[in-house]
Scaffold this motif. Structure first.
Motif, PDB file in Angstrom:
ATOM      1  N   ALA A 188      42.282 -23.589  -5.355  1.00 45.57           N
ATOM      2  CA  ALA A 188      43.199 -23.859  -6.473  1.00 45.57           C
ATOM      3  C   ALA A 188      42.532 -23.555  -7.805  1.00 45.57           C
ATOM      4  CB  ALA A 188      43.661 -25.309  -6.420  1.00 45.57           C
ATOM      5  N   ALA A 189      41.277 -23.962  -7.943  1.00 45.47           N
ATOM      6  CA  ALA A 189      40.557 -23.706  -9.188  1.00 45.47           C
ATOM      7  C   ALA A 189      40.362 -22.213  -9.400  1.00 45.47           C
ATOM      8  CB  ALA A 189      39.210 -24.417  -9.156  1.00 45.47           C
ATOM      9  N   ARG A 190      40.041 -21.508  -8.327  1.00 46.31           N
ATOM     10  CA  ARG A 190      39.843 -20.061  -8.449  1.00 46.31           C
ATOM     11  C   ARG A 190      41.156 -19.362  -8.814  1.00 46.31           C
ATOM     12  NH1 ARG A 190      36.076 -16.401  -7.408  1.00 46.31           N
ATOM     13  NH2 ARG A 190      36.789 -14.277  -7.016  1.00 46.31           N
ATOM     14  N   THR A 191      42.249 -19.817  -8.226  1.00 46.76           N
ATOM     15  CA  THR A 191      43.545 -19.213  -8.521  1.00 46.76           C
ATOM     16  C   THR A 191      43.930 -19.418  -9.986  1.00 46.76           C
ATOM     17  OG1 THR A 191      44.294 -19.493  -6.245  1.00 46.76           O
ATOM     18  CG2 THR A 191      45.996 -19.247  -7.929  1.00 46.76           C
ATOM     19  N   ALA A 192      43.689 -20.629 -10.499  1.00 49.21           N
ATOM     20  CA  ALA A 192      43.987 -20.897 -11.909  1.00 49.21           C
ATOM     21  C   ALA A 192      43.167 -19.996 -12.822  1.00 49.21           C
ATOM     22  CB  ALA A 192      43.711 -22.366 -12.227  1.00 49.21           C
ATOM     23  N   LYS A 193      41.900 -19.811 -12.489  1.00 47.20           N
ATOM     24  CA  LYS A 193      41.034 -18.937 -13.285  1.00 47.20           C
ATOM     25  C   LYS A 193      41.519 -17.490 -13.218  1.00 47.20           C
ATOM     26  CE  LYS A 193      36.179 -17.550 -13.786  1.00 47.20           C
ATOM     27  NZ  LYS A 193      34.798 -17.724 -13.258  1.00 47.20           N
ATOM     28  N   GLU A 194      41.911 -17.035 -12.019  1.00 50.85           N
ATOM     29  CA  GLU A 194      42.389 -15.667 -11.870  1.00 50.85           C
ATOM     30  C   GLU A 194      43.702 -15.453 -12.627  1.00 50.85           C
ATOM     31  OE1 GLU A 194      42.626 -14.955  -7.687  1.00 50.85           O
ATOM     32  OE2 GLU A 194      40.499 -14.430  -7.523  1.00 50.85           O
ATOM     33  N   ASN A 195      44.570 -16.475 -12.635  1.00 57.11           N
ATOM     34  CA  ASN A 195      45.827 -16.352 -13.375  1.00 57.11           C
ATOM     35  C   ASN A 195      45.567 -16.165 -14.870  1.00 57.11           C
ATOM     36  OD1 ASN A 195      47.361 -16.591 -11.060  1.00 57.11           O
ATOM     37  ND2 ASN A 195      47.710 -18.789 -11.302  1.00 57.11           N
ATOM     38  N   ALA A 196      44.607 -16.921 -15.386  1.00 52.30           N
ATOM     39  CA  ALA A 196      44.260 -16.787 -16.805  1.00 52.30           C
ATOM     40  C   ALA A 196      43.669 -15.411 -17.091  1.00 52.30           C
ATOM     41  CB  ALA A 196      43.280 -17.884 -17.208  1.00 52.30           C
ATOM     42  N   THR A 197      42.816 -14.944 -16.191  1.00 53.58           N
ATOM     43  CA  THR A 197      42.218 -13.611 -16.361  1.00 53.58           C
ATOM     44  C   THR A 197      43.280 -12.524 -16.276  1.00 53.58           C
ATOM     45  OG1 THR A 197      40.131 -14.381 -15.404  1.00 53.58           O
ATOM     46  CG2 THR A 197      40.508 -12.007 -15.435  1.00 53.58           C
ATOM     47  N   ARG A 198      44.229 -12.687 -15.365  1.00 49.18           N
ATOM     48  CA  ARG A 198      45.300 -11.695 -15.222  1.00 49.18           C
ATOM     49  C   ARG A 198      46.088 -11.553 -16.518  1.00 49.18           C
ATOM     50  NH1 ARG A 198      47.436 -13.952 -11.406  1.00 49.18           N
ATOM     51  NH2 ARG A 198      46.349 -12.861  -9.732  1.00 49.18           N
ATOM     52  N   GLU A 199      46.360 -12.671 -17.168  1.00 51.59           N
ATOM     53  CA  GLU A 199      47.095 -12.627 -18.439  1.00 51.59           C
ATOM     54  C   GLU A 199      46.301 -11.862 -19.495  1.00 51.59           C
ATOM     55  OE1 GLU A 199      48.158 -16.540 -19.646  1.00 51.59           O
ATOM     56  OE2 GLU A 199      49.474 -16.904 -17.922  1.00 51.59           O
ATOM     57  N   ARG A 200      45.010 -12.080 -19.537  1.00 49.47           N
ATOM     58  CA  ARG A 200      44.178 -11.379 -20.524  1.00 49.47           C
ATOM     59  C   ARG A 200      44.123  -9.882 -20.230  1.00 49.47           C
ATOM     60  NH1 ARG A 200      38.628 -14.659 -21.078  1.00 49.47           N
ATOM     61  NH2 ARG A 200      38.330 -13.088 -22.733  1.00 49.47           N
ATOM     62  N   LEU A 201      43.986  -9.526 -18.954  1.00 47.99           N
ATOM     63  CA  LEU A 201      43.965  -8.107 -18.588  1.00 47.99           C
ATOM     64  C   LEU A 201      45.300  -7.446 -18.909  1.00 47.99           C
ATOM     65  CD1 LEU A 201      42.120  -8.383 -15.164  1.00 47.99           C
ATOM     66  CD2 LEU A 201      41.208  -7.309 -17.221  1.00 47.99           C
ATOM     67  N   ALA A 202      46.402  -8.153 -18.629  1.00 43.49           N
ATOM     68  CA  ALA A 202      47.725  -7.603 -18.904  1.00 43.49           C
ATOM     69  C   ALA A 202      47.948  -7.410 -20.401  1.00 43.49           C
ATOM     70  CB  ALA A 202      48.805  -8.519 -18.331  1.00 43.49           C
ATOM     71  N   ALA A 203      47.252  -8.215 -21.203  1.00 50.24           N
ATOM     72  CA  ALA A 203      47.364  -8.097 -22.657  1.00 50.24           C
ATOM     73  C   ALA A 203      46.481  -6.993 -23.222  1.00 50.24           C
ATOM     74  CB  ALA A 203      47.022  -9.425 -23.317  1.00 50.24           C
ATOM     75  N   GLY A 204      45.691  -6.356 -22.354  1.00 50.25           N
ATOM     76  CA  GLY A 204      44.898  -5.220 -22.788  1.00 50.25           C
ATOM     77  C   GLY A 204      43.412  -5.464 -22.903  1.00 50.25           C
ATOM     78  N   GLU A 205      42.964  -6.703 -22.713  1.00 53.51           N
ATOM     79  CA  GLU A 205      41.516  -6.944 -22.761  1.00 53.51           C
ATOM     80  C   GLU A 205      40.837  -6.225 -21.595  1.00 53.51           C
ATOM     81  OE1 GLU A 205      39.752 -10.776 -23.832  1.00 53.51           O
ATOM     82  OE2 GLU A 205      41.799 -11.581 -23.868  1.00 53.51           O
ATOM     83  N   LEU A 206      39.592  -5.865 -21.789  1.00 54.85           N
ATOM     84  CA  LEU A 206      38.829  -5.151 -20.765  1.00 54.85           C
ATOM     85  C   LEU A 206      37.993  -6.114 -19.931  1.00 54.85           C
ATOM     86  CD1 LEU A 206      37.551  -2.130 -22.880  1.00 54.85           C
ATOM     87  CD2 LEU A 206      39.319  -2.085 -21.099  1.00 54.85           C
ATOM     88  N   GLY A 207      37.872  -5.772 -18.655  1.00 49.76           N
ATOM     89  CA  GLY A 207      36.986  -6.542 -17.795  1.00 49.76           C
ATOM     90  C   GLY A 207      35.556  -6.550 -18.311  1.00 49.76           C
ATOM     91  N   LEU A 208      35.160  -5.467 -18.977  1.00 47.93           N
ATOM     92  CA  LEU A 208      33.817  -5.408 -19.562  1.00 47.93           C
ATOM     93  C   LEU A 208      33.568  -6.578 -20.502  1.00 47.93           C
ATOM     94  CD1 LEU A 208      33.405  -1.615 -20.438  1.00 47.93           C
ATOM     95  CD2 LEU A 208      32.103  -2.902 -18.739  1.00 47.93           C
ATOM     96  N   ASP A 209      34.586  -6.964 -21.261  1.00 50.18           N
ATOM     97  CA  ASP A 209      34.433  -8.055 -22.223  1.00 50.18           C
ATOM     98  C   ASP A 209      34.696  -9.417 -21.583  1.00 50.18           C
ATOM     99  OD1 ASP A 209      33.874  -6.307 -24.420  1.00 50.18           O
ATOM    100  OD2 ASP A 209      36.002  -5.788 -24.434  1.00 50.18           O
ATOM    101  N   ILE A 210      35.711  -9.511 -20.737  1.00 52.39           N
ATOM    102  CA  ILE A 210      36.049 -10.787 -20.103  1.00 52.39           C
ATOM    103  C   ILE A 210      34.897 -11.286 -19.246  1.00 52.39           C
ATOM    104  CG2 ILE A 210      37.572 -11.886 -18.421  1.00 52.39           C
ATOM    105  CD1 ILE A 210      39.809 -10.041 -19.414  1.00 52.39           C
ATOM    106  N   TYR A 211      34.296 -10.373 -18.491  1.00 51.87           N
ATOM    107  CA  TYR A 211      33.224 -10.760 -17.564  1.00 51.87           C
ATOM    108  C   TYR A 211      31.830 -10.620 -18.166  1.00 51.87           C
ATOM    109  CZ  TYR A 211      37.080 -10.213 -14.247  1.00 51.87           C
ATOM    110  OH  TYR A 211      38.294 -10.306 -13.609  1.00 51.87           O
ATOM    111  N   GLY A 212      31.740 -10.261 -19.440  1.00 48.02           N
ATOM    112  CA  GLY A 212      30.444 -10.133 -20.091  1.00 48.02           C
ATOM    113  C   GLY A 212      29.579  -9.034 -19.502  1.00 48.02           C
ATOM    114  N   LEU A 213      30.193  -7.914 -19.170  1.00 42.53           N
ATOM    115  CA  LEU A 213      29.473  -6.839 -18.477  1.00 42.53           C
ATOM    116  C   LEU A 213      28.802  -5.840 -19.410  1.00 42.53           C
ATOM    117  CD1 LEU A 213      32.039  -6.105 -15.623  1.00 42.53           C
ATOM    118  CD2 LEU A 213      29.986  -7.525 -15.520  1.00 42.53           C
ATOM    119  N   ARG A 214      29.125  -5.894 -20.696  1.00 44.70           N
ATOM    120  CA  ARG A 214      28.477  -4.949 -21.611  1.00 44.70           C
ATOM    121  C   ARG A 214      26.967  -5.173 -21.650  1.00 44.70           C
ATOM    122  NH1 ARG A 214      32.141  -1.963 -24.196  1.00 44.70           N
ATOM    123  NH2 ARG A 214      34.257  -2.812 -24.460  1.00 44.70           N
TER     124      ARG A 214
END
Length: 232
Positions: A188-214
């Motif tokens: 449940a906790a993982r699903t909630a986190k993924e839902n929040a991430t999905r919204e950010r990705l759909a809004a155009g944010e990059l995984g590079l920034d969300i996941y701190g990959l730079r």
């Protein structure tokens, strides 16, 4: 061969907890378990939207012999999932339409078999979910003793009777019965986190920034170079 035995009255998980787990996908639950419990990916569903969640009734058979599958159905309860392993690798069709008809009459929800399955068109029409190693019309005999409801290795994973089996298009995962409630909370906790991430990705944010990959790219020495300069 292990001791020929049919173990009865195996503890099962709470049905309400199994129902809660069924709301999550195999990939999510596998991650929630710390990337444990996933059966090998050669076990594939016979139809694309197959889904199952239930308590494991384990069966150990000699290769090419399904006698103990018939014995296992007698001790199945509504909500169970048959899990068939063989003593040695087998590609024979261990299970088909008639066994599925019998299993369903006793409340069995589906099957995971580390061998072959046959009558796939009929099983699919019945909406009886099966994950198998292969599809084979080659039949079996009923001559040699095996065991029911003992720990088995199926798809490279140790499964104990009463463990929870979750299967979908991504494969099959085993959840220990005694850790079921904790796994549900983690899923449940993982699903909630993924839902929040999905919204950010759909809004155009990059995984590079969300996941701190730079920072990781920089640490690995990855450079950004203009095409004209790269060609030069």
């Amino acid at each position: 061969m292990k001791r020929p035995v049919v173990v009865t009255e195996v503890p099962r998980p709470e049905p309400a907890l199994v129902e809660q787990l069924a709301a999550y996908g195999v990939a999510t639950v596998h991650e929630a378990l710390g990337k444990e419990g996933l059966l090998l990916p050669y076990l594939r569903p016979i139809y694309p939207d197959a889904h199952v969640a239930g308590a494991a009734v384990t069966v150990l058979c000699p290769p090419g012999d399904n006698l103990m599958v018939h014995a296992a159905i007698e001790v199945c309860r509504p909500g169970d999932v048959l899990v068939i392993a063989t003593e040695a690798p087998s590609m024979d069709g261990m299970f088909g339409e008639l066994l599925a008809t019998s299993a369903r009459a006793h409340g069995v929800l589906g099957l995971v078999v580390d061998a072959g399955v046959r009558d796939v068109a009929a099983l699919s029409a019945m909406r009886f979910p099966v994950w198998s190693r292969t599809i084979s019309a080659r039949g079996t005999v009923k001559e040699t003793a095996g065991a029911v409801n003992i720990p088995v290795v199926c798809g490279g994973t140790l499964i104990r009777p009463g463990d929870v089996i979750l299967g979908d298009a991504d494969g099959v995962v085993r959840v220990p019965r005694q850790g079921l409630a904790q796994t549900i909370a983690q899923a449940a906790a993982r699903t909630a986190k993924e839902n929040a991430t999905r919204e950010r990705l759909a809004a155009g944010e990059l995984g590079l920034d969300i996941y701190g990959l730079r920072a990781k790219l920089q640490a690995l020495g990855v450079e950004y170079v203009r095409y004209a300069d790269w060609e030069g």
